[in-house]
Design an enzyme around this catalytic site. Sequence first.
Site, short mmCIF file in Angstrom:
data_model
loop_
_atom_site.label_atom_id
_atom_site.label_comp_id
_atom_site.label_asym_id
_atom_site.label_seq_id
_atom_site.Cartn_x
_atom_site.Cartn_y
_atom_site.Cartn_z
N ASP A 1 1.94 0.55 -5.56
CA ASP A 1 1.36 1.53 -4.66
C ASP A 1 0.49 0.77 -3.63
O ASP A 1 0.28 -0.45 -3.72
CB ASP A 1 0.58 2.59 -5.45
CG ASP A 1 0.49 3.91 -4.72
OD1 ASP A 1 0.41 4.96 -5.38
OD2 ASP A 1 0.52 3.89 -3.47
N GLU B 1 -4.12 13.50 -2.51
CA GLU B 1 -4.60 12.53 -3.48
C GLU B 1 -6.00 12.88 -3.98
O GLU B 1 -6.31 14.06 -4.21
CB GLU B 1 -4.52 11.12 -2.88
CG GLU B 1 -3.10 10.74 -2.47
CD GLU B 1 -2.94 9.28 -2.13
OE1 GLU B 1 -2.36 8.98 -1.07
OE2 GLU B 1 -3.35 8.43 -2.92
C1 GLC Z 1 -0.40 6.48 -1.46
C2 GLC Z 1 0.23 7.24 -2.62
C3 GLC Z 1 1.71 7.07 -2.73
C4 GLC Z 1 2.32 6.81 -1.36
C5 GLC Z 1 1.77 5.50 -0.83
C6 GLC Z 1 2.28 5.18 0.58
O1 GLC Z 1 -1.63 5.95 -1.85
O2 GLC Z 1 -0.32 7.05 -3.92
O3 GLC Z 1 2.24 8.26 -3.33
O4 GLC Z 1 3.73 6.73 -1.47
O5 GLC Z 1 0.35 5.47 -0.82
O6 GLC Z 1 1.80 6.11 1.50
#
Ligand code: GLC
Length: 619
Positions: free
Chosen positions: A313, A508
């Site tokens: 991530d 988030e």
């Molecule tokens: C974010 C998320 C993830 C996402 C990534 C790219 O922090 O946790 O779900 O795909 O970053 O945006």
Amino acid sequence: MSHRATGSRLRRLVPAMAGMAAAALLSGAAAPAAAQPSFWGDYRDSWLSTQRRVDDLMSRMSLQDKLGQMVQITRGAAGPTEVASHRIGSVLSGGGSSPSPNTPEAWADMYDGYQRSALDTPLGIPILYGVDAVHGHNNVRGATIFPHNIGLGATRNPELVRRIGAATAEEVAATGVDWTFSPCLCVARDDRWGRTYESFGETPELASSMTSEIRGYQGAVLGGDPTSIMATAKHYVGDGGTTGGTDQGNTQLSEQELRRIHLPPFREAVERGVGSVMVSYSSWNGDKLHAHDYLINDVLKGELGFDGIVLSDYNAVHQLDGNDNTLTASEVRVAVNAGLDMIMLSKDHGKFLDHLRREVESGRVPMRRIDDATRRILTKKFELGLFERPFAQRELLSTVGSQEHRQLARQAVRESQVLLKNEGVLPLSSGTDKLFVAGSNADDIGNQSGGWTISWQGSSGDITEGTTILEGIRQLSDSSVTYNRHGDGINSSYDAAVAVVGEKPYAEYQGDRPNGLALSQEDLNTIDKLRSSGVPVIVVLASGRPMDIASEVGNWDALLASWLPGTQGGGVADVLFGEYNPTGELPMTWMRSFDQQPINTGDDKDPLYPYGYGLSYRE
Ligand code: GLC
């Protein structure tokens, strides 16, 4: 392509040119520039097996070439020249990271710009470009925005979700993008979690059934047709089970419970051929997933047999030692040895490459690990056909926000609506009912779309093209419809009042609600004002999760859970007027009180509405 071929390229070009000549003679047509059948069977030869092409290409790659492939960098951190010079394998747009102007054509130009630079390097390895297309191509203004996953879970319709994936893939491929970080297969177990709406629901069975979206994104075979984009099963594993619903928190479960609740959707995704898996920020019993050798190497890659790309991530590796601001050699070593193949970064890509090179040269990261990661990445690039079709599929641009896609989205909205209460006031009569509409979410395309829409967090207001719920009501009603956000002007002359209330957009951890899930005072005041007129009140709840309404719902004449419907608010009106007889079923158990959280089906707790509950008009 640079006009002056260096020695190594000349050696490579001569056989290829001979091969091209032979192929052109055989086919009677000039071969495409990007990759063509070559007489000498090198990695550009689209007639060779993927395995042979990968073997040949890897034999030509330096250590730096291979390490570069393991980096995914945000577009804001590195332009085409930087990406090419570091031989970086992938670029992403984080939530809301769009070109200016934010148009599909500008996205295609941006993508092609990165691709041209990548192809102009000695080995000409194309990049993968990834985005969070999690409910349509949601960064792009004008794209079709589908209901968020929690509403799709309420449809109980995997085929519909597959079709949504396919429609989204068309809009994404039109802009060049090859990779979506979707579907989220989290099993949301605590409604306080800010990512509950990204979940299809609280049971592994529901999330597993919706892995059909992978088939929509990728097609029957990854790269089988021009609209195929790579899907991502995320976030591996257990993110929806964190204690207290804390995002990026700690999932405290026995291995038996982790395997029973959170692993099945990933097993199903792997069986469906998902091209990538994104690891979760969260921890299991105190151990960070991004450092978890057993769960990634032994379970995901070994037991489940996952042979695609394991992606980190966003800057998650920075978190491993507890200090988010630094990237240490130890963090890089631990993550790569745990099985991470590609590291998503918004910064420190040079530092990452230096650390990893030294860790390999010291033997602390074995070369076979680097070769395994590189092989996985190149295999997906060949399977996707990037060497043959490296540029945006501009013939698909007309699909972005098309009527066909919007109709599909409207059907998804219809099927996602869950009727929870109806004291005979629904369906409304489009012909006669004199209606009053109110509420913070009645006439706001941003609110009804939620997070991950145009920007990372989403936002209120007229943020993209679509139909608000109020506009949908007006389109279906033959009688007059009065609107006032706060209910000012309501009186007993109206046949019914509709209050569209709920949550403002978030994403988030900004959506974590450890202290309560009640309606806002503004919304409660609006509903009270409507009720004071004596007119029947229908509450439409546009929210990313169940809300704490048990003490209020007894005063309401009807309640419709709308979730986060996206741009096609007309689908909500279709249900209100009976154009569609509601079929939605709760994807989440609905709390009777906030202090019941977490509350899930099978608990010995008494919910307000149970998992699977939903009324229709013809009982
Ligand atoms: C974010 C998320 C993830 C996402 C990534 C790219 O922090 O946790 O779900 O795909 O970053 O945006």
